[in-house]
Design an enzyme around this catalytic site. Structure first.
Site, PDB file in Angstrom:
ATOM      1  N   TYR A 147       0.832  -1.207   0.000  1.00 29.96           N
ATOM      2  CA  TYR A 147       0.000   0.000   0.000  1.00 29.96           C
ATOM      3  C   TYR A 147       0.874   1.268   0.000  1.00 29.96           C
ATOM      4  O   TYR A 147       0.375   2.359   0.206  1.00 29.96           O
ATOM      5  CB  TYR A 147      -0.927   0.011   1.213  1.00 29.96           C
ATOM      6  CG  TYR A 147      -2.016  -1.045   1.171  1.00 29.96           C
ATOM      7  CD1 TYR A 147      -2.999  -1.023   0.175  1.00 29.96           C
ATOM      8  CD2 TYR A 147      -2.062  -2.068   2.120  1.00 29.96           C
ATOM      9  CE1 TYR A 147      -3.993  -1.991   0.136  1.00 29.96           C
ATOM     10  CE2 TYR A 147      -3.065  -3.034   2.078  1.00 29.96           C
ATOM     11  CZ  TYR A 147      -4.026  -2.990   1.085  1.00 29.96           C
ATOM     12  OH  TYR A 147      -5.018  -3.941   1.047  1.00 29.96           O
ATOM     13  N   ASP A 207      -2.222 -11.410   8.495  1.00 29.81           N
ATOM     14  CA  ASP A 207      -1.506 -12.601   8.013  1.00 29.81           C
ATOM     15  C   ASP A 207      -0.026 -12.572   8.417  1.00 29.81           C
ATOM     16  O   ASP A 207       0.585 -13.609   8.621  1.00 29.81           O
ATOM     17  CB  ASP A 207      -1.595 -12.687   6.495  1.00 29.81           C
ATOM     18  CG  ASP A 207      -3.041 -12.697   6.022  1.00 29.81           C
ATOM     19  OD1 ASP A 207      -3.553 -13.781   5.733  1.00 29.81           O
ATOM     20  OD2 ASP A 207      -3.652 -11.615   5.960  1.00 29.81           O
ATOM     21  N   HIS A 450       4.911  -6.241  -4.383  1.00 30.14           N
ATOM     22  CA  HIS A 450       3.508  -6.485  -4.710  1.00 30.14           C
ATOM     23  C   HIS A 450       2.635  -5.283  -4.399  1.00 30.14           C
ATOM     24  O   HIS A 450       2.970  -4.427  -3.576  1.00 30.14           O
ATOM     25  CB  HIS A 450       2.975  -7.733  -4.008  1.00 30.14           C
ATOM     26  CG  HIS A 450       2.831  -7.571  -2.517  1.00 30.14           C
ATOM     27  ND1 HIS A 450       1.686  -7.094  -1.938  1.00 30.14           N
ATOM     28  CD2 HIS A 450       3.678  -7.813  -1.509  1.00 30.14           C
ATOM     29  CE1 HIS A 450       1.848  -7.056  -0.631  1.00 30.14           C
ATOM     30  NE2 HIS A 450       3.045  -7.480  -0.341  1.00 30.14           N
ATOM     31  N   TYR A 531     -11.442  -0.828  -0.408  1.00 30.93           N
ATOM     32  CA  TYR A 531     -11.483  -0.460   1.015  1.00 30.93           C
ATOM     33  C   TYR A 531     -10.168   0.190   1.427  1.00 30.93           C
ATOM     34  O   TYR A 531     -10.082   0.817   2.481  1.00 30.93           O
ATOM     35  CB  TYR A 531     -11.805  -1.687   1.877  1.00 30.93           C
ATOM     36  CG  TYR A 531     -10.630  -2.440   2.458  1.00 30.93           C
ATOM     37  CD1 TYR A 531      -9.931  -3.385   1.700  1.00 30.93           C
ATOM     38  CD2 TYR A 531     -10.213  -2.230   3.771  1.00 30.93           C
ATOM     39  CE1 TYR A 531      -8.859  -4.078   2.232  1.00 30.93           C
ATOM     40  CE2 TYR A 531      -9.145  -2.923   4.313  1.00 30.93           C
ATOM     41  CZ  TYR A 531      -8.467  -3.847   3.537  1.00 30.93           C
ATOM     42  OH  TYR A 531      -7.395  -4.527   4.075  1.00 30.93           O
ATOM     43  N   ARG A 532      -9.146   0.083   0.587  1.00 29.57           N
ATOM     44  CA  ARG A 532      -7.810   0.549   0.946  1.00 29.57           C
ATOM     45  C   ARG A 532      -6.991   0.468  -0.330  1.00 29.57           C
ATOM     46  O   ARG A 532      -7.244  -0.395  -1.174  1.00 29.57           O
ATOM     47  CB  ARG A 532      -7.279  -0.445   1.972  1.00 29.57           C
ATOM     48  CG  ARG A 532      -6.044  -0.110   2.718  1.00 29.57           C
ATOM     49  CD  ARG A 532      -5.838  -1.244   3.720  1.00 29.57           C
ATOM     50  NE  ARG A 532      -4.646  -1.082   4.492  1.00 29.57           N
ATOM     51  CZ  ARG A 532      -4.152  -2.027   5.299  1.00 29.57           C
ATOM     52  NH1 ARG A 532      -4.769  -3.177   5.435  1.00 29.57           N
ATOM     53  NH2 ARG A 532      -3.060  -1.823   5.986  1.00 29.57           N
TER      54      ARG A 532
END
Ligand code: ADP
Length: 602
Positions: A147, A207, A450, A531-532
């Site tokens: 992000y 996670d 990623h 959502y993000r």
């Protein structure tokens, strides 16, 4: 990666606030070795450009500002970002730039990093930023990888790294089952502290356990025990506002007797008057310096898997989950994954299953999966039940009867699977034990970074199918393997895909950007919003929430301009730009696929 042998042992929590617990030292060492064995990029390269100054700030003014801040909080606590950039890896991560750079590594960089040691020093830093007009960007741990990591949205902004010196677990209350933490407390650390106190309490971890409890919650991250909605389970915040003022939310707004904290600060989230906590999540309205959380009392638990044979079972699976989740028969937010994840979570590389760079074909995935413990299947459901032995057994009977309606579905307990199967790690995560296992995904391609693409869809087979097909087609179009993980609740699905790319492959990065831009737009066309998102896609995502002439963003901008008239706090975060920057070409929209230069585009 050349030179990683020279890194030495992975730091432990005793040595560094962002290190790994001792129990994971060996595993961390192995994970790092595996990751770096698939790296061709050097650890760092000489910088191509000089130190990136904050926009509109001259070298002279910057030097004066840095001198002044060093005087206020100590010269060792202000570090210039003028050395070669090191991407490192999850545990030894940078606070200078986006470690998983999707644009040029030197594009999304800070000018300096500041390490406040107290709330007062955070206030001093905010006042300093106002005085010099320097944008600042707070991070807690800076591991928001996928992000944007630790990178500020505005190149040359000053990163405020709260975690390095503010990482205390301030309180654990065994009776109230709650805690209060500073920004630098990771899931690893909170877990270890609770073990030391020998209290029968769980934390809730994502996670991976290296993120900060506070930072993840204000970015509205999720975990997998019944307390998995991190923001919903917070209770009380302390916030430094962009003008330097200090605020407490919830019951914390009322002082406790004799100067103590309010005794119900971690008991009741909403208190009296407007509930304002939400405006400090996914925003740039304040810097959170303390935050309270509810902790779940430990309980019996049982993790399990169901597999389903056909890709076409997807719609039916989602429709079966809905009532089970709405009735709270499912114990947590389960994950539904495609069988391709059974391949990459082993830590193997794509080259172990496929030659060339094209996405794996369905036949190749099938052939590889047939040799794995779960065999040839399509969808894998990871669930966990909680309660007493008896209640878990009766819940599982109901769940088995429901999923049994899908022909060919199979049920597995951890004892049915080899010791190294991912279900064993999943069982830890789902009972509040933070782990590192999920990192092995990243071995898929060389030099992997990623991006997460994370839209929300209704928990309805038909809608889930629509969004899935759209995402499948976009991945195919741009030549990416698709790794869908669906976190399925009773009414909505967090459909999370991990777009994995090679940081040394400019073409692959450009394709990943185009893929993101297209799926955001196509999903919005169907009413599905994220959502993000990664920093560089925030404007586009924010722009899709445009009902009634963008009333929502206009409201956010009104708040921003009142709280932060000089526009110093995290400009552009979540697409919210202060007046000083708004409409001046900083926004990156749907057609901005070329992001070779991040800056005003007018
Ligand atoms: P993680 O906890 O996963 O390492 P970060 O520390 O990077 O994540 O935080 C995620 C994002 O949330 C950051 O990029 C930043 O924008 C915001 N953030 C983090 N900590 C704070 C804080 N204490 N106050 C305000 N915003 C924060």
């Amino acid at each position: 990666m050349a030179g990683h042998e020279a890194l030495g042992p992975v730091p432990t929590l005793d040595e560094k606030h962002s290190g790994t617990p001792k129990r994971l030292s060996k595993e961390a060492q192995e994970v790092r070795a595996r990751l770096f064995s698939n790296h061709t990029l050097p650890a760092s390269q000489p910088r191509k450009r000089a130190l990136r100054l904050p926009p509109g700030v001259s070298q002279e003014s910057f030097d004066t500002a840095v001198r002044e801040l060093r005087g206020a909080i100590g010269s060792g606590n202000v570090e210039l970002n003028d050395k070669p950039l090191v991407d490192g890896w999850y545990i030894e991560h940078p606070n200078t730039h986006d470690a998983y750079h999707i644009v040029d590594q030197e594009e999304l960089v800070s000018s300096a990093t500041v390490y406040p040691g107290s709330t007062e020093e955070v206030q001093a830093t905010v006042r300093w930023a106002n005085k010099f007009g320097i944008p600042i960007y707070p991070i807690s741990i800076g591991r928001n990888l996928g992000y944007g990591g630790a990178a500020p949205r505005i190149p040359g902004a000053v990163v405020v790294d709260l975690g390095r010196r503010m990482h205390k677990v301030l309180k654990v209350d065994g009776e109230n089952a709650s805690c209060v933490v500073e920004p630098g407390v990771t899931y690893f650390k909170l877990y270890e502290e609770i073990q030391k106190l020998n209290l029968p309490l769980w934390i809730d971890t994502p996670d991976l356990g290296g993120g900060s409890v506070l930072g993840n919650a204000i970015d509205r991250g999720v975990g997998y025990t019944p307390y998995g909605d991190h923001f919903a389970n917070h209770c009380g915040m302390e916030v430094v506002l962009p003008n330097g003022e200090l605020l407490r939310t919830g019951m914390g707004a009322m002082p406790g007797p004799n100067g103590t904290d309010n005794p119900t600060w971690q008991s009741f989230q909403h208190a009296f008057g407007p509930s304002i906590d939400g405006i400090f999540s996914q925003s740039n309205f304040g810097i959170v310096t303390k935050m309270g959380f509810h902790l779940m009392p430990e309980t019996e638990h049982q993790s399990y898997i169901f597999t389903f044979p056909r890709d076409e079972d997807f719609e039916q699976i989602v429709d079966i989950i809905r009532p089970l989740a709405q009735k709270r028969i499912l114990g947590n937010i389960p994950q539904l994954r495609h069988v391709i994840q059974e391949l990459n979570v082993t830590g193997k590389t794509k080259a172990d299953f496929h030659s060339g760079t094209q996405p794996m074909t369905r036949e190749e995935i099938r052939a590889a999966a047939s040799k794995m413990p779960l065999g040839d299947c399509s969808w894998v459901f990871y669930g966990t039940q909680y309660g007493t032995r008896e209640s878990i057994a009766s819940q599982l009977e109901t769940i088995k009867a429901s999923f049994g309606q899908v022909p060919g579905s199979k049920f597995y307990l951890p004892s049915d699977l080899p010791k190294d199967h991912y279900l064993h790690d999943r069982a830890l995560v789902c009972s509040g034990v933070p782990v590192l296992k999920e990192l092995d995904w990243l071995n898929w391609v060389p030099n992997a970074g990623h991006l997460f693409f994370s839209p929300i869809a209704p928990t309805r087979g038909k809608d889930a199918r629509t969004i899935h097909e759209l995402i499948v087609a976009a991945h195919k179009r741009h030549g990416f393997d698709l790794f869908p993980t669906l976190c399925v609740a009773g009414r909505e699905i967090h459909y999370i895909t991990n777009i994995i790319y090679n940081r040394a492959d400019a073409d692959m990065k450009a394709r990943a950007v185009r893929l993101m831009r297209e799926v955001i737009a196509e999903c919005a066309g169907k009413g599905f919003g994220e959502y993000r998102t990664h920093l560089l896609f925030a404007d586009q995502v924010a722009g899709t929430y445009n009902w009634n002439d963008s009333a929502f963003m206009r409201f956010n901008e009104t708040i921003k301009d009142v709280l932060d008239p000089n526009g110093i706090l995290a400009p552009g975060r979540n697409g919210i730009w202060p007046k000083r920057f708004r409409g001046k070409g900083w926004e990156l929209k749907a057609d901005d696929t070329d992001m070779s230069k991040i800056g005003p585009r007018l």
